[in-house]
Design a protein around this motif. Structure first.
Motif, PDB file in Angstrom:
ATOM      1  N   MET A   1      39.075  46.461  38.404  1.00  7.41           N
ATOM      2  CA  MET A   1      40.244  45.929  39.310  1.00  7.41           C
ATOM      3  C   MET A   1      41.280  44.869  38.955  1.00  7.41           C
ATOM      4  N   HIS A   2      42.158  44.847  38.834  1.00  9.24           N
ATOM      5  CA  HIS A   2      43.193  43.655  38.879  1.00  9.24           C
ATOM      6  C   HIS A   2      43.342  43.055  40.261  1.00  9.24           C
ATOM      7  N   LEU A   3      43.305  41.640  39.339  1.00  6.67           N
ATOM      8  CA  LEU A   3      43.416  40.501  40.876  1.00  6.67           C
ATOM      9  C   LEU A   3      44.734  40.425  41.410  1.00  6.67           C
ATOM     10  N   ALA A   4      46.011  41.478  40.846  1.00  6.57           N
ATOM     11  CA  ALA A   4      46.773  42.141  42.152  1.00  6.57           C
ATOM     12  C   ALA A   4      47.241  42.930  43.068  1.00  6.57           C
ATOM     13  N   TYR A   5      45.664  43.679  43.507  1.00  7.05           N
ATOM     14  CA  TYR A   5      45.501  44.742  44.534  1.00  7.05           C
ATOM     15  C   TYR A   5      44.828  43.541  45.256  1.00  7.05           C
ATOM     16  N   PRO A   6      44.164  43.327  45.553  1.00  4.78           N
ATOM     17  CA  PRO A   6      43.668  42.571  46.495  1.00  4.78           C
ATOM     18  C   PRO A   6      44.393  41.202  46.634  1.00  4.78           C
ATOM     19  N   ALA A   7      45.257  40.307  46.039  1.00  3.84           N
ATOM     20  CA  ALA A   7      46.151  39.338  46.078  1.00  3.84           C
ATOM     21  C   ALA A   7      47.484  39.969  46.865  1.00  3.84           C
ATOM     22  N   VAL A   8      47.958  40.908  46.717  1.00  7.57           N
ATOM     23  CA  VAL A   8      48.790  41.695  47.872  1.00  7.57           C
ATOM     24  C   VAL A   8      48.011  42.338  49.007  1.00  7.57           C
ATOM     25  N   LEU A   9      47.216  42.681  48.988  1.00 11.08           N
ATOM     26  CA  LEU A   9      46.380  43.033  50.295  1.00 11.08           C
ATOM     27  C   LEU A   9      46.478  42.086  51.660  1.00 11.08           C
ATOM     28  N   SER A  10      45.319  40.445  50.011  1.00 11.26           N
ATOM     29  CA  SER A  10      45.545  39.631  51.224  1.00 11.26           C
ATOM     30  C   SER A  10      47.420  39.025  51.679  1.00 11.26           C
ATOM     31  N   ALA A  11      47.701  38.881  51.328  1.00 11.63           N
ATOM     32  CA  ALA A  11      49.212  38.188  51.391  1.00 11.63           C
ATOM     33  C   ALA A  11      50.003  39.360  52.367  1.00 11.63           C
ATOM     34  N   LEU A  12      49.767  40.784  52.301  1.00 10.41           N
ATOM     35  CA  LEU A  12      49.988  41.688  53.176  1.00 10.41           C
ATOM     36  C   LEU A  12      49.117  40.275  54.760  1.00 10.41           C
ATOM     37  N   VAL A  46      37.059  35.776  47.461  1.00  9.70           N
ATOM     38  CA  VAL A  46      36.217  36.190  46.748  1.00  9.70           C
ATOM     39  C   VAL A  46      36.553  36.661  45.427  1.00  9.70           C
ATOM     40  N   ALA A  47      38.635  36.777  45.690  1.00  8.13           N
ATOM     41  CA  ALA A  47      39.317  38.119  44.447  1.00  8.13           C
ATOM     42  C   ALA A  47      39.092  36.891  42.859  1.00  8.13           C
ATOM     43  N   PHE A  48      39.707  35.726  43.790  1.00  9.71           N
ATOM     44  CA  PHE A  48      39.300  34.416  42.480  1.00  9.71           C
ATOM     45  C   PHE A  48      38.428  34.336  41.802  1.00  9.71           C
ATOM     46  N   ASP A  49      37.382  34.378  42.993  1.00  7.65           N
ATOM     47  CA  ASP A  49      35.972  33.675  42.239  1.00  7.65           C
ATOM     48  C   ASP A  49      35.116  34.965  41.323  1.00  7.65           C
ATOM     49  N   VAL A  50      35.041  36.381  41.413  1.00  6.31           N
ATOM     50  CA  VAL A  50      35.084  37.421  40.405  1.00  6.31           C
ATOM     51  C   VAL A  50      35.884  37.430  39.815  1.00  6.31           C
ATOM     52  N   TRP A  51      37.181  36.820  39.957  1.00 10.20           N
ATOM     53  CA  TRP A  51      38.419  36.884  38.616  1.00 10.20           C
ATOM     54  C   TRP A  51      37.983  35.843  37.254  1.00 10.20           C
ATOM     55  N   LEU A  52      37.774  34.656  38.305  1.00 12.73           N
ATOM     56  CA  LEU A  52      37.355  33.796  37.396  1.00 12.73           C
ATOM     57  C   LEU A  52      36.001  33.893  36.975  1.00 12.73           C
ATOM     58  N   ALA A  56      35.160  32.912  32.790  1.00 13.50           N
ATOM     59  CA  ALA A  56      34.515  32.278  31.829  1.00 13.50           C
ATOM     60  C   ALA A  56      33.188  32.561  31.840  1.00 13.50           C
ATOM     61  N   GLU A  57      32.412  33.488  32.242  1.00 11.16           N
ATOM     62  CA  GLU A  57      31.288  33.889  32.381  1.00 11.16           C
ATOM     63  C   GLU A  57      30.309  32.632  33.270  1.00 11.16           C
ATOM     64  N   GLU A  58      30.801  32.483  33.979  1.00 11.66           N
ATOM     65  CA  GLU A  58      29.826  31.594  34.995  1.00 11.66           C
ATOM     66  C   GLU A  58      29.473  32.220  36.442  1.00 11.66           C
ATOM     67  N   THR A  59      28.294  32.023  36.469  1.00 10.43           N
ATOM     68  CA  THR A  59      27.450  32.764  37.500  1.00 10.43           C
ATOM     69  C   THR A  59      27.381  31.604  38.442  1.00 10.43           C
ATOM     70  N   LEU A  60      28.348  30.556  38.933  1.00 11.23           N
ATOM     71  CA  LEU A  60      28.225  29.284  40.318  1.00 11.23           C
ATOM     72  C   LEU A  60      28.114  30.405  41.350  1.00 11.23           C
ATOM     73  N   HIS A  61      29.986  31.557  40.607  1.00 12.67           N
ATOM     74  CA  HIS A  61      30.217  31.743  42.512  1.00 12.67           C
ATOM     75  C   HIS A  61      30.079  31.124  43.935  1.00 12.67           C
ATOM     76  N   SER A  62      30.741  29.944  43.276  1.00 11.56           N
ATOM     77  CA  SER A  62      31.642  29.441  44.333  1.00 11.56           C
ATOM     78  C   SER A  62      32.462  29.900  45.354  1.00 11.56           C
ATOM     79  N   GLY A  63      33.525  30.716  44.870  1.00 13.38           N
ATOM     80  CA  GLY A  63      34.206  30.965  45.803  1.00 13.38           C
ATOM     81  C   GLY A  63      33.506  31.448  47.553  1.00 13.38           C
ATOM     82  N   GLN A  64      32.796  32.340  46.612  1.00 17.43           N
ATOM     83  CA  GLN A  64      31.581  32.985  47.796  1.00 17.43           C
ATOM     84  C   GLN A  64      31.122  31.711  48.639  1.00 17.43           C
TER      85      GLN A  64
END
Length: 135
Positions: A1-12, A46-52, A56-64
């Motif tokens: 899923m693209h980052l644009a979908y949750p970003a647009v929903l979040s903006a709305l 959460v959306a940006f955490d999943v995208w990043l 970057a193949e990182e498993t820290l999940h600081s956004g969550q």
């Protein structure tokens, strides 16, 4: 899923919450709008955490983790906010923000103790003394 979908929903969601904060007069509806704005921020985190993490193949999940912290703060905020609204409603009989602001300032249009009503009832000598005192 693209980052644009949750970003647009979040903006709305955020814009809907912002409209609710600016346009509503009931304190409980304002608190609900603030919660809607916080949920929009959580969705973005959460959306940006999943995208990043995919990029970057990182498993820290600081956004969550930050989202969980935000949910805990929001729960405490809504608890305290509702307690304040209920206490004000018990004391004043209304949860209308405009009426509460006017009664707190004491310059309501129906308030007989306001400066305009007192100056209309004052005589010419009292008006002159008041004008000298303010000058």
């Amino acid at each position: 899923m693209h980052l644009a979908y949750p970003a647009v929903l979040s903006a709305l969601l955020f814009c809907t919450g912002l409209y609710g904060v600016l346009a509503r007069r009931n304190a409980i509806l304002v608190l609900m709008s603030v919660e809607l704005m916080l949920n929009a921020v959580n969705l973005n985190l959460v959306a940006f955490d999943v995208w990043l993490s995919m990029a970057a193949e990182e498993t820290l999940h600081s956004g969550q983790a930050l989202t969980l912290f935000t949910i805990a703060i929001a729960a405490a905020e809504i608890g305290i906010g509702l307690a304040i609204v209920l206490a004000v409603h018990r004391n004043r009989g209304t949860a209308d923000i405009d009426k509460l602001r006017d009664s707190a300032e004491g310059h309501g249009p129906d308030d007989p103790d306001s400066d305009d009503a007192a100056s209309d009832q004052a005589g010419p000598t009292e008006k002159a003394e008041k004008a000298e005192a303010t000058a």
